[in-house]
Design a protein around this motif. Structure first.
Motif, PDB file in Angstrom:
ATOM      1  N   HIS A  46      84.105 -23.713  28.244  1.00 14.90           N
ATOM      2  CA  HIS A  46      83.396 -24.977  28.404  1.00 14.90           C
ATOM      3  C   HIS A  46      82.367 -25.130  27.300  1.00 14.90           C
ATOM      4  CE1 HIS A  46      80.870 -28.129  29.991  1.00 14.90           C
ATOM      5  NE2 HIS A  46      79.839 -27.299  29.914  1.00 14.90           N
ATOM      6  N   GLU A  47      82.352 -26.287  26.665  1.00 16.20           N
ATOM      7  CA  GLU A  47      81.348 -26.554  25.649  1.00 16.20           C
ATOM      8  C   GLU A  47      80.359 -27.571  26.197  1.00 16.20           C
ATOM      9  OE1 GLU A  47      80.563 -25.492  22.482  1.00 16.20           O
ATOM     10  OE2 GLU A  47      81.925 -23.869  22.984  1.00 16.20           O
ATOM     11  N   PRO A  48      79.093 -27.244  26.252  1.00 15.34           N
ATOM     12  CA  PRO A  48      78.091 -28.202  26.720  1.00 15.34           C
ATOM     13  C   PRO A  48      78.013 -29.420  25.803  1.00 15.34           C
ATOM     14  CG  PRO A  48      77.189 -25.982  26.619  1.00 15.34           C
ATOM     15  CD  PRO A  48      78.526 -25.946  25.957  1.00 15.34           C
ATOM     16  N   LEU A  49      77.519 -30.524  26.334  1.00 15.85           N
ATOM     17  CA  LEU A  49      77.347 -31.751  25.565  1.00 15.85           C
ATOM     18  C   LEU A  49      76.499 -31.505  24.327  1.00 15.85           C
ATOM     19  CD1 LEU A  49      77.751 -34.815  25.360  1.00 15.85           C
ATOM     20  CD2 LEU A  49      75.726 -35.075  26.795  1.00 15.85           C
ATOM     21  N   LEU A  50      75.580 -30.589  24.416  1.00 13.35           N
ATOM     22  CA  LEU A  50      74.709 -30.264  23.292  1.00 13.35           C
ATOM     23  C   LEU A  50      75.511 -29.872  22.051  1.00 13.35           C
ATOM     24  CD1 LEU A  50      71.820 -29.876  22.253  1.00 13.35           C
ATOM     25  CD2 LEU A  50      71.885 -27.565  23.206  1.00 13.35           C
ATOM     26  N   ALA A  51      76.655 -29.224  22.231  1.00  9.19           N
ATOM     27  CA  ALA A  51      77.471 -28.792  21.082  1.00  9.19           C
ATOM     28  C   ALA A  51      77.949 -29.986  20.262  1.00  9.19           C
ATOM     29  CB  ALA A  51      78.658 -27.959  21.567  1.00  9.19           C
ATOM     30  N   SER A  52      78.435 -31.022  20.934  1.00  7.83           N
ATOM     31  CA  SER A  52      78.928 -32.193  20.198  1.00  7.83           C
ATOM     32  C   SER A  52      77.765 -32.961  19.563  1.00  7.83           C
ATOM     33  CB  SER A  52      79.749 -33.101  21.107  1.00  7.83           C
ATOM     34  OG  SER A  52      78.961 -33.590  22.168  1.00  7.83           O
ATOM     35  N   ARG A  53      76.619 -32.988  20.235  1.00  8.80           N
ATOM     36  CA  ARG A  53      75.449 -33.677  19.670  1.00  8.80           C
ATOM     37  C   ARG A  53      74.967 -32.975  18.406  1.00  8.80           C
ATOM     38  NH1 ARG A  53      76.755 -37.820  22.465  1.00  8.80           N
ATOM     39  NH2 ARG A  53      75.525 -38.331  24.284  1.00  8.80           N
ATOM     40  N   LEU A  54      74.940 -31.643  18.424  1.00 10.89           N
ATOM     41  CA  LEU A  54      74.510 -30.904  17.239  1.00 10.89           C
ATOM     42  C   LEU A  54      75.514 -31.041  16.103  1.00 10.89           C
ATOM     43  CD1 LEU A  54      72.994 -27.638  18.771  1.00 10.89           C
ATOM     44  CD2 LEU A  54      71.790 -29.653  17.867  1.00 10.89           C
ATOM     45  N   ALA A  55      76.791 -31.074  16.424  1.00 13.87           N
ATOM     46  CA  ALA A  55      77.821 -31.267  15.393  1.00 13.87           C
ATOM     47  C   ALA A  55      77.673 -32.640  14.745  1.00 13.87           C
ATOM     48  CB  ALA A  55      79.210 -31.105  15.997  1.00 13.87           C
ATOM     49  N   GLY A  61      73.614 -36.777  10.278  1.00 16.52           N
ATOM     50  CA  GLY A  61      72.170 -36.905  10.327  1.00 16.52           C
ATOM     51  C   GLY A  61      71.708 -37.589  11.597  1.00 16.52           C
ATOM     52  N   VAL A  62      70.468 -37.999  11.589  1.00 21.08           N
ATOM     53  CA  VAL A  62      69.832 -38.578  12.767  1.00 21.08           C
ATOM     54  C   VAL A  62      70.515 -39.873  13.198  1.00 21.08           C
ATOM     55  CG1 VAL A  62      67.650 -39.496  13.656  1.00 21.08           C
ATOM     56  CG2 VAL A  62      67.657 -37.488  12.189  1.00 21.08           C
ATOM     57  N   SER A  63      71.088 -40.616  12.272  1.00 24.09           N
ATOM     58  CA  SER A  63      71.727 -41.895  12.608  1.00 24.09           C
ATOM     59  C   SER A  63      72.915 -41.711  13.553  1.00 24.09           C
ATOM     60  CB  SER A  63      72.175 -42.617  11.332  1.00 24.09           C
ATOM     61  OG  SER A  63      73.128 -41.834  10.642  1.00 24.09           O
ATOM     62  N   ALA A  64      73.425 -40.492  13.698  1.00 23.46           N
ATOM     63  CA  ALA A  64      74.554 -40.239  14.596  1.00 23.46           C
ATOM     64  C   ALA A  64      74.133 -40.221  16.066  1.00 23.46           C
ATOM     65  CB  ALA A  64      75.225 -38.914  14.242  1.00 23.46           C
ATOM     66  N   LEU A  65      72.844 -40.152  16.320  1.00 23.60           N
ATOM     67  CA  LEU A  65      72.337 -40.064  17.686  1.00 23.60           C
ATOM     68  C   LEU A  65      71.817 -41.421  18.144  1.00 23.60           C
ATOM     69  CD1 LEU A  65      70.360 -36.725  17.288  1.00 23.60           C
ATOM     70  CD2 LEU A  65      72.702 -37.038  18.082  1.00 23.60           C
TER      71      LEU A  65
END
Length: 141
Positions: A46-55, A61-65
């Protein structure tokens, strides 16, 4: 077939469950687990949501969030890739999320990108279930 003092002919039953639903399920699971190569533990896939956010942060960069979900301190939102990211999880983080951050830092620290994880609690199974049980909606009506 199975002669001797302890063979299938003497036992009279299927002690290894080869011809039952349990045996079939065990065989399927064993083949599936054997088919997973390069995974340290099949149960931690299982990969936490945090993994995709960090990728996404690493790639774009920041614009991806989304601005509604992630606040940026300092110079404001830009297209530049940050060098230091602080992730603070109110309510707690899990060991899986801590692992994601540790792996991310191991792969990216030489490139000048580092993530710090902060949280109100580092949850294990017991503390997570206790937290859920304390929630007001967890009590039966």
């Amino acid at each position: 077939r199975g002669g001797g003092v302890a063979g299938v002919g003497v036992r009279g039953c299927d002690i290894f469950h080869k011809h039952t639903v349990v045996g079939a399920a065990r065989t399927i699971v064993r083949k599936h687990v054997e088919g997973i190569r390069g995974v340290e533990n099949a149960l931690t896939r299982h990969e936490p949501l945090l993994a995709s956010r960090l990728a996404a942060l690493k790639m774009a960069g920041v614009s991806a969030l989304r601005e509604s979900e992630f606040k940026v301190l300092g110079a404001g939102r830009s297209t530049a890739r940050p060098q230091e990211v602080v992730v603070f999880m109110v309510g707690g983080a899990t060991y899986a999320e801590e692992r994601v951050v540790a792996e991310f830092n191991r792969e990216n620290s030489a490139k000048g990108l580092r993530v710090v994880l902060g949280c109100t609690t580092l949850h294990n199974t017991e503390s997570f279930v206790a937290e859920i049980c304390r929630h007001p909606s967890a009590t039966p009506p």
